[in-house]
Design an enzyme around this catalytic site. Sequence first.
Site, PDB file in Angstrom:
ATOM      1  N   GLU A 102      92.705 -19.405 -78.311  1.00 51.39           N
ATOM      2  CA  GLU A 102      93.764 -20.394 -78.503  1.00 51.39           C
ATOM      3  C   GLU A 102      93.189 -21.680 -79.076  1.00 51.39           C
ATOM      4  O   GLU A 102      93.822 -22.335 -79.924  1.00 51.39           O
ATOM      5  CB  GLU A 102      94.452 -20.673 -77.160  1.00 51.39           C
ATOM      6  CG  GLU A 102      95.685 -21.575 -77.247  1.00 51.39           C
ATOM      7  CD  GLU A 102      95.378 -23.073 -77.175  1.00 51.39           C
ATOM      8  OE1 GLU A 102      96.270 -23.877 -77.458  1.00 51.39           O
ATOM      9  OE2 GLU A 102      94.224 -23.433 -76.853  1.00 51.39           O
TER      10      GLU A 102
ATOM     11  N   ASP B 149      90.006 -19.064 -73.273  1.00 51.34           N
ATOM     12  CA  ASP B 149      88.859 -19.675 -73.944  1.00 51.34           C
ATOM     13  C   ASP B 149      88.809 -21.171 -73.680  1.00 51.34           C
ATOM     14  O   ASP B 149      89.817 -21.803 -73.335  1.00 51.34           O
ATOM     15  CB  ASP B 149      88.867 -19.392 -75.451  1.00 51.34           C
ATOM     16  CG  ASP B 149      90.103 -19.933 -76.162  1.00 51.34           C
ATOM     17  OD1 ASP B 149      91.209 -19.801 -75.599  1.00 51.34           O
ATOM     18  OD2 ASP B 149      89.971 -20.489 -77.263  1.00 51.34           O
TER      19      ASP B 149
END
Length: 411
Positions: free
Chosen positions: A160, A98
Amino acid sequence: MPQHDCPIHRNATLEAALCPAPSEVSQMTTLDYLEKLLAFDTTSAHPNADLIAWMQAQLVAMGAKVQIIENAKGSKANLFATIGPGDRGGVMLSGHTDVVPVAGQIWTVPAFAMTRKDGKVYGRGSADMKGFVAAMLSAAKKASGQNLRTPLHLALSYDEEIGCIGVRSMIDMLSAAPHLPLMCVVGEPTGLAVATGHKGKMAARARFTGRAGHSALAPFAVNALYLANDFITILRDVQADLQASGGQDADYDVPYTTLHVGRISGGGALNIVPHHCELDFEIRNLAQDDPQEILQRLKRAAQQIADTARTDAPEASVEIEVFNTYPGLDTPPGAAVVGFVKSLTGANGSYKVAYGTEGGLFNQRLGVPTVVCGPGDMAQGHKPDEFVSESQLTACDVMLSNLVVRLVEGV
């Protein structure tokens, strides 16, 4: 190389790209992989399923054993891949898929595409941290053509950037595995220096309830914004105390535990005394400072604020809820993983990074020795025209090529 059928993917329009021919796989470079990865908008608010499906197809074509761990909705997934013998520990490379949002930022190049200019590669996530993910794929391709005595593991997680959320289900899976990795390298951007630690983080929300009233009669009401302001004062006092007499670690740019308020909301109209307010705050703690003790100190202060407010409004309250937390990383400088990764990069020293990673979770929950080492500079992340230098990507390829040689020899 073992032959595998291309897996079924949800997005039919991606099938051609997701089922690579062997010749295509053999010709891909780290820059080719990075170009593909940057084209996926994997902002944390969006799914990462298409990127994971593409990576799965690449790795299956290399002969890797791939496991996918989806979230409940099937919109996001972790990927764990192994190349080499599955009956021993191995070395794990870890990265997240991400990226942070681009909304409100002014870019001079396309955010979700690769632009090469003046020795730099631009695009959201190029530094943080799709550059390392691309290098992971190149390393996997090199490893797939070798007879490894020690396996290579690739761990790719989601979310994350919003608190190391996705990796937890992968850790649950690994905790039940018969063999854990011998060590882990988290590839966040460090300029390929070896980082042995980062602070832990606790994210919490404080909710303040007062009593509404007409602003002309404000003294008869209890302003929830004032309660929040009193709490912020406490936070700043605790911060000052930690700076003066808390733990100290000179390996960090900020060598003490920090407290920070990042969001506050409350009130609806100027002529109404607001009865509700909430704020989000965080604690980023050194290994020697217990975040739970700091939280309890804040809760006691919050209770005193509420007790004082109840003399005028019995319904007044202050509630604190922790909504995310992850542990710090504090690998001893003399640990085997530190010396091993230094031998791959040629580095002499080590340091600690200001930002958090999944490394603390791998170490705390699985006991896997971990360091942080990857291409680029975090100073380029999270900002417009994010980039990683081509020289850093080349150096990362060298580091991971050295790793593959060591895996052939047997770590």
